[in-house]
Design an enzyme around this catalytic site. Structure first.
Site, short mmCIF file in Angstrom:
data_model
loop_
_atom_site.label_atom_id
_atom_site.label_comp_id
_atom_site.label_asym_id
_atom_site.label_seq_id
_atom_site.Cartn_x
_atom_site.Cartn_y
_atom_site.Cartn_z
N ASN A 132 -13.56 4.98 -63.36
CA ASN A 132 -14.09 3.65 -62.99
C ASN A 132 -15.55 3.67 -62.58
O ASN A 132 -16.29 2.74 -62.88
CB ASN A 132 -13.20 2.99 -61.93
CG ASN A 132 -13.19 3.73 -60.62
OD1 ASN A 132 -13.15 4.95 -60.60
ND2 ASN A 132 -13.23 2.99 -59.53
N GLY A 207 -8.54 9.41 -57.67
CA GLY A 207 -7.75 8.71 -58.68
C GLY A 207 -6.58 7.97 -58.05
O GLY A 207 -6.64 7.56 -56.88
N SER A 208 -5.52 7.85 -58.83
CA SER A 208 -4.39 7.03 -58.40
C SER A 208 -3.52 7.77 -57.37
O SER A 208 -3.57 9.00 -57.26
CB SER A 208 -3.53 6.68 -59.62
OG SER A 208 -3.06 7.89 -60.19
N GLY A 212 -2.53 11.71 -57.28
CA GLY A 212 -2.74 12.49 -56.06
C GLY A 212 -1.48 13.23 -55.65
O GLY A 212 -1.52 14.39 -55.25
N GLU A 229 -8.87 11.22 -52.71
CA GLU A 229 -9.46 9.89 -52.55
C GLU A 229 -8.76 8.96 -53.52
O GLU A 229 -9.03 8.98 -54.72
CB GLU A 229 -10.97 9.97 -52.78
CG GLU A 229 -11.61 10.74 -51.62
CD GLU A 229 -12.98 11.26 -51.90
OE1 GLU A 229 -13.67 10.63 -52.70
OE2 GLU A 229 -13.33 12.30 -51.34
N CYS A 263 -12.74 1.21 -56.45
CA CYS A 263 -11.75 1.69 -55.47
C CYS A 263 -11.84 0.85 -54.20
O CYS A 263 -10.84 0.57 -53.56
CB CYS A 263 -11.95 3.16 -55.16
SG CYS A 263 -13.61 3.56 -54.65
P1 NAP Z 1 -5.71 8.52 -62.44
O1 NAP Z 1 -4.95 8.07 -63.62
O2 NAP Z 1 -4.96 9.10 -61.30
O3 NAP Z 1 -6.75 9.63 -63.01
C1 NAP Z 1 -7.77 10.17 -62.21
C2 NAP Z 1 -8.10 11.55 -62.73
O4 NAP Z 1 -7.01 12.40 -62.47
C3 NAP Z 1 -8.31 11.63 -64.25
O5 NAP Z 1 -9.22 12.66 -64.52
C4 NAP Z 1 -6.92 12.00 -64.74
O6 NAP Z 1 -6.93 12.62 -65.99
C5 NAP Z 1 -6.51 12.95 -63.66
N1 NAP Z 1 -5.08 13.09 -63.45
C6 NAP Z 1 -4.18 12.09 -63.17
N2 NAP Z 1 -2.95 12.63 -63.00
C7 NAP Z 1 -3.09 13.98 -63.17
C8 NAP Z 1 -2.19 15.07 -63.13
N3 NAP Z 1 -0.89 14.90 -62.89
N4 NAP Z 1 -2.67 16.30 -63.36
C9 NAP Z 1 -3.97 16.50 -63.62
N5 NAP Z 1 -4.89 15.50 -63.67
C10 NAP Z 1 -4.44 14.26 -63.45
O7 NAP Z 1 -6.65 7.40 -61.87
P2 NAP Z 1 -7.66 6.48 -62.71
O8 NAP Z 1 -6.88 5.42 -63.37
O9 NAP Z 1 -8.55 7.34 -63.52
O10 NAP Z 1 -8.56 5.89 -61.55
C11 NAP Z 1 -8.25 4.70 -60.90
C12 NAP Z 1 -7.69 4.99 -59.53
O11 NAP Z 1 -8.61 5.79 -58.80
C13 NAP Z 1 -7.49 3.76 -58.71
O12 NAP Z 1 -6.27 3.85 -58.02
C14 NAP Z 1 -8.66 3.79 -57.73
O13 NAP Z 1 -8.43 3.10 -56.54
C15 NAP Z 1 -8.81 5.24 -57.51
N6 NAP Z 1 -10.15 5.57 -57.02
C16 NAP Z 1 -10.30 5.91 -55.70
C17 NAP Z 1 -11.56 6.19 -55.19
C18 NAP Z 1 -11.75 6.53 -53.74
O14 NAP Z 1 -12.86 6.89 -53.37
N7 NAP Z 1 -10.76 6.40 -52.88
C19 NAP Z 1 -12.66 6.13 -56.05
C20 NAP Z 1 -12.47 5.78 -57.38
C21 NAP Z 1 -11.20 5.51 -57.86
P3 NAP Z 1 -6.57 11.79 -67.34
O15 NAP Z 1 -7.56 10.71 -67.43
O16 NAP Z 1 -6.73 12.82 -68.40
O17 NAP Z 1 -5.18 11.27 -67.16
#
Ligand code: NAP
Length: 461
Positions: A132, A207-208, A212, A229, A263
């Site tokens: 994002n 990420g999500s 996490g 995060e 986020c």
């Molecule tokens: P996501 O689907 O969890 O993916 C985030 C990253 O983690 C990607 O590189 C993804 O790879 C990887 N990933 C996910 N599951 C994994 C697993 N089981 N094993 C290894 N790698 C894994 O999240 P997103 O859709 O990209 O991002 C949106 C989320 O991030 C939202 O919930 C948002 O609130 C959160 N976010 C939080 C912050 C903060 O500072 N708190 C900042 C930005 C975003 P792939 O893409 O290859 O699946």
């Protein structure tokens, strides 16, 4: 061979693909990082800082390529540029505090004893980054981790497949050794297997919540420190003494910028009943002015969501809320480019309540629910009625009132009269399902290093 693909939200085409590394090749790369890290850590801090800043500068020079690439990969309109203002601000700030923050804490330096705490780099740091804000989220860890003497391996999101590759190219061109900062294309299973095999000394996952949890499960028993995060459902509260125009402008921008995919975007609003009608009227005007369209068009102010499955979730939350009695205020006919796929018209919902998913689950899209409240106490209990806690945005002229209320809010950051901003001098952190990260600021450096104590007795007689 597994291919990892980036599907462009512009038209659903495959924009980029790369082969995923197998476990053996990834292990070789991580072992090379580990072997190179000690030499990197032995270099003077100032040399590491200057190399990292040169890498950031080299990245800035790529802006003309980065901006359309981001539009293709995740749909952000080109008019908003890259993410370099924030990237530079964070890198410069961390560079400025590095020497003081990483200096030893001396308890005693006498003829009899030297007693001090030294901050050592962890070793190999894994950065798992989301799409994002693909550069901003990554630099939060990459920059201070490298400055502190760690080697860094980045695994970027499939949706922004080219970002890790580009960051590494920029940093290596600027002189960072190739083994010290590496981009690896990894699938989930390989990533988990590497974590379980204790290949990393620190992991930062942004990420999500579900992602996490997977990382935490993979690391169970390895004692690898992890920064998590995760998601948010950030509220805004407009008090009776707020500056209405400023509140509408900042909160609506906070809710809809980047198609709501922030986020710390504003996902739910509580407005004091004395300002409620005026707030809602102005908010509708603000949102109606968006131009939804192709992010490559400089006139577009609202791009598609990064993926049509994300838009499907926002549509589901919105229609469920309407079925439960919510009222949708934005006339969809103004947004003819809504295609029932990734292009999604923005929406404001009123007559909402906390039984509706749109007020509880992360929407991460261009929708916001607004509720009327009549007291700080009511707003407080609604703000805390959430599984998440990243930021809260309070609108009032009374800083003491905001601080008093802020003390009772379960959140990582309390904003007053602003929203949706990461201050690199402050710790970026969250509570509850938002995880337990601590990025940027002096605390970010502390988390990317480990304390080591020296207790040297000089006289044995
Ligand atoms: P996501 O689907 O969890 O993916 C985030 C990253 O983690 C990607 O590189 C993804 O790879 C990887 N990933 C996910 N599951 C994994 C697993 N089981 N094993 C290894 N790698 C894994 O999240 P997103 O859709 O990209 O991002 C949106 C989320 O991030 C939202 O919930 C948002 O609130 C959160 N976010 C939080 C912050 C903060 O500072 N708190 C900042 C930005 C975003 P792939 O893409 O290859 O699946």
């Amino acid at each position: 061979m597994t291919m990892i693909q980036c599907i462009s939200p512009i038209d659903g085409s495959v924009y980029a693909e790369r082969p995923a590394l197998d476990g053996l090749a990834a292990t070789r790369a991580i072992d090379a990082a580990r072997a190179a890290q000690k030499d990197w850590a032995r270099r003077p801090l100032e040399e590491r800082i200057q190399l990292v800043l040169s890498g950031v500068k080299r990245l800035n020079e790529m802006t003309d390529e980065v901006v359309p690439e981001l539009a293709h990969m995740m749909g952000r309109p080109v008019r908003y540029g890259g993410e370099f203002r924030g990237v530079n601000e964070r890198a410069d700030y961390m560079a400025g505090i590095a020497a003081d923050t990483l200096a030893p804490i001396v308890a005693e330096a006498s003829e009899l004893f030297e007693r001090r705490i030294v901050r050592e780099p962890h070793g190999v740091v894994l950065v798992i980054a989301p799409w994002n804000y693909p550069y901003l989220t990554a630099v939060n860890t990459v920059v201070p981790a490298l400055m502190a003497g760690n080697a860094v391996v980045i695994k970027h999101a499939s949706q922004t497949l080219l970002v890790g590759e580009r960051m590494v190219r920029a940093f290596v061109e600027a002189g960072i050794p190739t083994d010290i900062f590496q981009n690896l294309f990894l699938d989930h299973d390989t990533t988990s297997a590497l974590i379980a095999a204790r290949k990393f000394n620190f992991i930062n996952f942004t990420g999500s919540v579900e992602g996490g949890r997977s990382i935490e499960r993979a690391a169970a028993g390895t004692f690898t420190p992890i920064g998590l995060e995760l998601g948010g459902k950030d509220p805004g509260y407009v008090m009776d003494d707020a500056d209405l125009d400023a509140a509408v402008d900042t909160l609506m921008d906070g809710a809809f910028f980047n198609s709501g995919q922030c986020c710390c975007g504003i996902e739910r609003l509580y407005v004091h009943d004395t300002l409620y009608d005026a707030f809602v009227e102005k908010a509708v005007d603000f949102v109606s002015a968006y131009k939804l369209g192709n992010p490559l068009d400089p006139e577009t102010t609202l791009g598609p969501m990064a993926n049509k499955r994300f838009a499907a979730e926002v549509r589901a939350q919105t229609s469920e809320a309407v079925a439960m009695g919510a009222k949708a205020l934005i006339d969809k006919s103004r947004f003819a480019t809504d295609d029932n796929g990734a292009y999604l018209a923005p929406q404001i919902l009123v007559d909402v309540n906390h039984q509706m998913r749109v007020m509880r689950d992360e929407s991460f899209g261009p929708v916001v629910g607004i509720m009327k409240v009549s007291s700080d106490q009511e707003a407080l209990s609604l703000m805390n009625d959430s599984e998440f806690g990243l930021t809260v945005s309070l609108w009032t002229k009374d800083a003491e009132r905001a601080a008093r209320l802020g003390a009772d809010i379960e959140t990582g950051t309390v904003f007053m009269n602003r929203a949706d901003y990461l201050d690199p001098a402050l710790c970026w952190t969250g509570v509850k399902n938002t995880g337990r990260g601590g990025a940027l600021s002096v605390i970010g450096f502390h988390n990317l290093t480990r304390p080591k104590s020296y207790h040297l007795k000089k006289v044995t007689a």
